[in-house]
Enzyme design. Structure first.
Site, PDB file in Angstrom:
ATOM      1  N   ASP A   1      35.189  62.438 -51.519  1.00 21.29           N
ATOM      2  CA  ASP A   1      34.557  62.071 -50.286  1.00 21.29           C
ATOM      3  C   ASP A   1      34.562  63.343 -49.664  1.00 21.29           C
ATOM      4  OD1 ASP A   1      34.696  59.479 -48.070  1.00 21.29           O
ATOM      5  OD2 ASP A   1      34.659  61.416 -47.513  1.00 21.29           O
TER       6      ASP A   1
ATOM      7  N   ASN B   1      33.745  49.197 -46.519  1.00 23.13           N
ATOM      8  CA  ASN B   1      33.483  48.475 -45.360  1.00 23.13           C
ATOM      9  C   ASN B   1      31.874  48.043 -45.554  1.00 23.13           C
ATOM     10  OD1 ASN B   1      35.807  49.904 -43.991  1.00 23.13           O
ATOM     11  ND2 ASN B   1      34.680  51.997 -44.096  1.00 23.13           N
TER      12      ASN B   1
ATOM     13  N   GLN C   1      31.162  50.924 -41.517  1.00 24.35           N
ATOM     14  CA  GLN C   1      30.301  51.442 -42.483  1.00 24.35           C
ATOM     15  C   GLN C   1      29.283  52.629 -41.605  1.00 24.35           C
ATOM     16  OE1 GLN C   1      27.636  48.702 -44.789  1.00 24.35           O
ATOM     17  NE2 GLN C   1      27.171  50.063 -46.367  1.00 24.35           N
TER      18      GLN C   1
ATOM     19  N   HIS D   1      29.488  51.215 -51.418  1.00 24.07           N
ATOM     20  CA  HIS D   1      30.590  52.053 -51.912  1.00 24.07           C
ATOM     21  C   HIS D   1      32.046  51.475 -51.703  1.00 24.07           C
ATOM     22  CE1 HIS D   1      29.886  53.575 -47.857  1.00 24.07           C
ATOM     23  NE2 HIS D   1      30.952  53.819 -47.678  1.00 24.07           N
TER      24      HIS D   1
ATOM     25  N   HIS E   1      35.961  52.986 -51.357  1.00 21.03           N
ATOM     26  CA  HIS E   1      36.849  53.974 -51.161  1.00 21.03           C
ATOM     27  C   HIS E   1      38.185  53.966 -51.865  1.00 21.03           C
ATOM     28  CE1 HIS E   1      35.108  55.597 -47.304  1.00 21.03           C
ATOM     29  NE2 HIS E   1      34.716  54.402 -47.271  1.00 21.03           N
TER      30      HIS E   1
HETATM   31  P1  5GP Z   1      31.788  54.514 -44.947  1.00 17.67           P
HETATM   32  O1  5GP Z   1      32.316  54.844 -43.522  1.00 17.67           O
HETATM   33  O2  5GP Z   1      30.448  54.151 -44.933  1.00 17.67           O
HETATM   34  O3  5GP Z   1      32.812  53.256 -45.693  1.00 17.67           O
HETATM   35  O4  5GP Z   1      32.137  55.734 -46.086  1.00 17.67           O
HETATM   36  C1  5GP Z   1      31.236  56.973 -45.919  1.00 17.67           C
HETATM   37  C2  5GP Z   1      31.988  57.870 -46.462  1.00 17.67           C
HETATM   38  O5  5GP Z   1      31.164  58.590 -47.173  1.00 17.67           O
HETATM   39  C3  5GP Z   1      32.668  58.785 -45.282  1.00 17.67           C
HETATM   40  O6  5GP Z   1      34.334  58.770 -45.762  1.00 17.67           O
HETATM   41  C4  5GP Z   1      32.266  60.012 -45.475  1.00 17.67           C
HETATM   42  O7  5GP Z   1      32.962  61.276 -45.352  1.00 17.67           O
HETATM   43  C5  5GP Z   1      31.596  60.087 -46.975  1.00 17.67           C
HETATM   44  N1  5GP Z   1      30.057  60.799 -47.002  1.00 17.67           N
HETATM   45  C6  5GP Z   1      29.260  60.803 -46.226  1.00 17.67           C
HETATM   46  N2  5GP Z   1      28.114  61.523 -46.632  1.00 17.67           N
HETATM   47  C7  5GP Z   1      28.704  62.175 -47.761  1.00 17.67           C
HETATM   48  C8  5GP Z   1      28.237  63.226 -48.375  1.00 17.67           C
HETATM   49  O8  5GP Z   1      27.027  63.606 -48.457  1.00 17.67           O
HETATM   50  N3  5GP Z   1      28.893  63.631 -49.610  1.00 17.67           N
HETATM   51  C9  5GP Z   1      30.313  63.062 -49.845  1.00 17.67           C
HETATM   52  N4  5GP Z   1      30.919  63.352 -50.765  1.00 17.67           N
HETATM   53  N5  5GP Z   1      30.669  62.053 -49.154  1.00 17.67           N
HETATM   54  C10 5GP Z   1      29.936  61.590 -48.068  1.00 17.67           C
END
Ligand code: 5GP
Ligand code: ZN
Length: 136
Positions: free
Chosen positions: A32, A88, A95, A101, A103
């Site tokens: 992440d 999420n 999300q 995805h 975590h």
């Molecule tokens: P969500 O909030 O949708 O469950 O999680 C999205 C996650 O993706 C976040 O923890 C954020 O830091 C990570 N993330 C978003 N864009 C990128 C990216 O371009 N590269 C990487 N490695 N992580 C990302």
């Protein structure tokens, strides 16, 4: 199916280089970019599914199986003391990237508390009604 406007489609399929720790025919696992803890990673399917509502059941099962293997592997490599698996769905649930995805969040005994939530109160009758509504 892939979505040309989706960043995780591009990352999962190697169109955008990233810190990738695992890859197979169905998934890529990456670090992440804003890690909650050291080693915080994301399991990303190569096909585009918006969330748990849309993901193919077999792909979801494979993702969980991979999470199990990586929990063991990452704990061994990082020396962490526990693990959160978090997923999420939809904006209200936090999300921010609308490509399914999971975590993988290593936890450390000396680490800060990163996941907290409050508690709602329900009467016994309300709990019974909720239970009746949900029972299959
Ligand atoms: P969500 O909030 O949708 O469950 O999680 C999205 C996650 O993706 C976040 O923890 C954020 O830091 C990570 N993330 C978003 N864009 C990128 C990216 O371009 N590269 C990487 N490695 N992580 C990302
Ligand atoms: Zn996508």
């Amino acid at each position: 199916m892939r979505d040309d406007n989706c960043i995780f489609c591009k990352i999962a399929n190697g169109d955008i280089p990233t810190n990738s720790i695992y890859e197979d025919d169905d998934f890529r696992v990456i670090l992440d970019a804003s890690p909650a803890t050291k080693g915080h990673s994301l399991i990303i399917p190569k096909e585009h599914y918006k969330d748990m509502y849309e993901i193919d059941e077999k792909v979801a099962a494979k993702a969980m199986s991979l999470a199990k293997k990586l929990t063991v592997h990452m704990t061994d490599k990082l020396g962490c003391d526990g693990f959160n698996i978090l997923q999420n769905n939809r904006e209200v649930a936090g999300q921010t990237v609308f490509h399914f995805h999971m975590h993988l969040i290593p936890r450390y005994n000396d680490g800060k508390s990163i996941l907290t939530w409050g508690h709602e109160e329900f009467s016994d009758d309300e709990m019974k009604a909720i239970c009746e509504n949900l029972r299959q």
